[in-house]
Design an enzyme around this catalytic site. Sequence first.
Site, PDB file in Angstrom:
ATOM      1  CE  LYS A 112      -2.789   3.019   2.681  1.00  0.00           C
ATOM      2  NZ  LYS A 112      -3.573   3.301   3.867  1.00  0.00           N
ATOM      3  N   GLY A 173      -8.203   8.779   9.906  1.00  0.00           N
ATOM      4  CA  GLY A 173      -8.397   8.821  11.354  1.00  0.00           C
ATOM      5  C   GLY A 173      -9.466   9.793  11.822  1.00  0.00           C
ATOM      6  N   GLY A 200     -11.453   7.542   6.560  1.00  0.00           N
ATOM      7  CA  GLY A 200     -12.612   8.403   6.766  1.00  0.00           C
ATOM      8  C   GLY A 200     -13.799   7.706   7.402  1.00  0.00           C
ATOM      9  CG  ASN A 221      -5.807   0.842  11.923  1.00  0.00           C
ATOM     10  OD1 ASN A 221      -4.596   0.771  11.750  1.00  0.00           O
ATOM     11  ND2 ASN A 221      -6.328   0.440  13.070  1.00  0.00           N
ATOM     12  CB  THR A 222      -8.941   5.229  13.274  1.00  0.00           C
ATOM     13  OG1 THR A 222      -7.644   5.394  12.712  1.00  0.00           O
ATOM     14  CG2 THR A 222      -8.993   5.955  14.604  1.00  0.00           C
TER      15      THR A 222
END
Lengths: 270, 77
Positions: A112, A173, A200, A221-222
């Site tokens: 990535k 994030g 997002g 992720n977040t």
Amino acid sequence: MAVTAETIRSTAKDPLIIAGRTYSSRLLVGTGKYKDLEETRRAVEASGAQIITIAVRRTNIGQNPNEPSLTDVLSPSKYTYLPNTAGCYNAEDAVRTCRLARELLDGHDLVKLEVLGSEKTLYPDIPQTLSAAEILIKEGFKVMVYTNDDPIVAKKFAEMGCVAVMPLAAPIGSGLGIRNPYNIRFIVEEATVPILVDAGVGTASDAAIAMELGCDGVLMNTAIAGARNPVLMAQAMKKAVEAGREAFRAGRMPRKQYGSPSSPLGGTFF
Amino acid sequence: MKIILNGQEKPLAAPTTLAALLQEMGLSERRVAVEVNREIVPRSRHGEFELKDNDRVEVVFAIGGGSSGMSRGDGDR
């Protein structure tokens, strides 16, 4: 109802294909920001993700070599590792990170690419990302590229040979959700490679919206790691991505301005 | 002689191979990648690779990381 070819097609397997490999899950997750490796493992398992992003960092000098590492907890033979150039602010650092990752993972070449341009917004630096992508593709890497929501830029990345284009839906994030559904739609309509929303998403409905827009997958992720209960949120995200995908394939009903009864009007006794 | 190991100066008493350095760091059994002066040294060459004075050595491994959220110099969060 008769089983038509259409029904068979619509219920058949619907895999995500990236760089020639087939995945049944369309949810890709990061492995950062968790409390510990055990929570990381449980959340990743609950998400059903088959592709997980990782970061490449210096081994801490003097670290305890007996402590488990990410590769012990989430085996690279079970998951497709997606080394991420997170934290890179120029093409050179990003390319270096990818080369190290390839050595680290025994020649694994799916990466990535993310080259940031601003610490405040974490928006990508597109010129730097383009030059990094060019070098990496030349060196045989299969590049999944993090980009902004510009359809022209997205098309350029696809044309130059990136294996997936991953526009942001809102800053990394931020958890602000899909702020740009029309841009994402433009990008999806023109797509020649898989399009994944990367960054997002804040909650399950955001993931569903991304999929309903026709995206091929979502990377987050977040939204999971930052939830009060990450494992439960991972499970919710799995369902949201599946539901959104099915809704997209089913084709939503047209919007109407006024009400339209769902029960027959004939045969009323009142 | 000395090397710069992961950004920190490290004196070396005698000429050392990369494999010996990793052994000393307790990392010979770990999945790591090594770069010397910005060039990758493949695992297969660690045994024969002799470190020279002032070599800049980076030893990296995989850690948890996401769709970013890391700012500059915030590698370990």
